[in-house]
Design a protein around this motif. Structure first.
Motif: not given
Length: 188
Positions: A106-112, A114-120
């Motif tokens: 909720t905080e970071m997926a749309n902002k970074d 690398k973080i989004k890839s990790f979460l995916i």
């Protein structure tokens, strides 16, 4: 000659995980990290890199801890439904902070990216686990075949994310159990 770390890296990461879990990435300052770890800024930068790199490493360690807990459930549960129920019980209510990975979404997926890839990647792993559990339950007859195992896996992952976020603001254990019962009733 590079400096040798004179601290327990795992212990420091445990403190950092608690801090990021409680405050999130954006609300955590470098001074917060210094205060929580007892390390000076240069030690943090030299050992972990940037605040973002430290956050990413803490997410990886948190994910590994969650995976170990799930593995215990896989070993100790008798049925796929029991395993799925146990995964939902991992909602870390004991911290009143929810799940660090869900919070990160909720905080970071749309902002970074690398973080989004990790979460995916995390989502894909959880969906694969749910899909295999549902398929096993469908083969045994304990889970209905109204939807495919893949469709139920998507439903369960989405429900788990919502449950973990909702669990932050619901204090009553019976209410949390009721939510899980409702989610799982779709599989009956």
């Amino acid at each position: 000659m590079p400096k040798v770390e004179t601290f327990d890296r795992e212990e420091i990461l445990g403190k950092v995980i608690q801090l990021f879990h409680r405050k999130g990435y954006n609300a955590t300052s470098m001074q917060d990290l210094v205060d929580a770890t007892g390390l000076n800024r240069s030690s943090i930068y030299n050992s972990f890199g940037s605040k973002m790199e430290l956050y990413q490493e803490s997410l990886k360690v948190y994910k590994q801890m969650a995976e170990k807990a799930i593995q215990k459930y896989l070993i100790n549960s008798d049925t796929p439904i029991e395993t799925i129920r146990s995964i939902f019980s991992l909602n870390p209510k004991y911290t009143n902070n929810g799940c660090m990975l869900s919070n990160c979404t909720t905080e970071m997926a749309n902002k970074d990216q690398k973080i989004k890839s990790f979460l995916i990647h995390n989502r894909e792993g959880m969906e694969e686990l749910f899909e295999s559990l549902v398929a096993k339950g469908q083969n045994e007859g304990s889970i209905n075949t109204n939807r495919t195992a893949k469709e139920y896996a998507l439903y369960l992952f989405t429900s788990l994310q919502g449950f973990r976020i909702t669990g932050i603001i619901i204090d009553e254990q019976k209410d949390l159990e009721s939510i899980v019962n409702t989610i799982l009733s779709v599989l009956e």
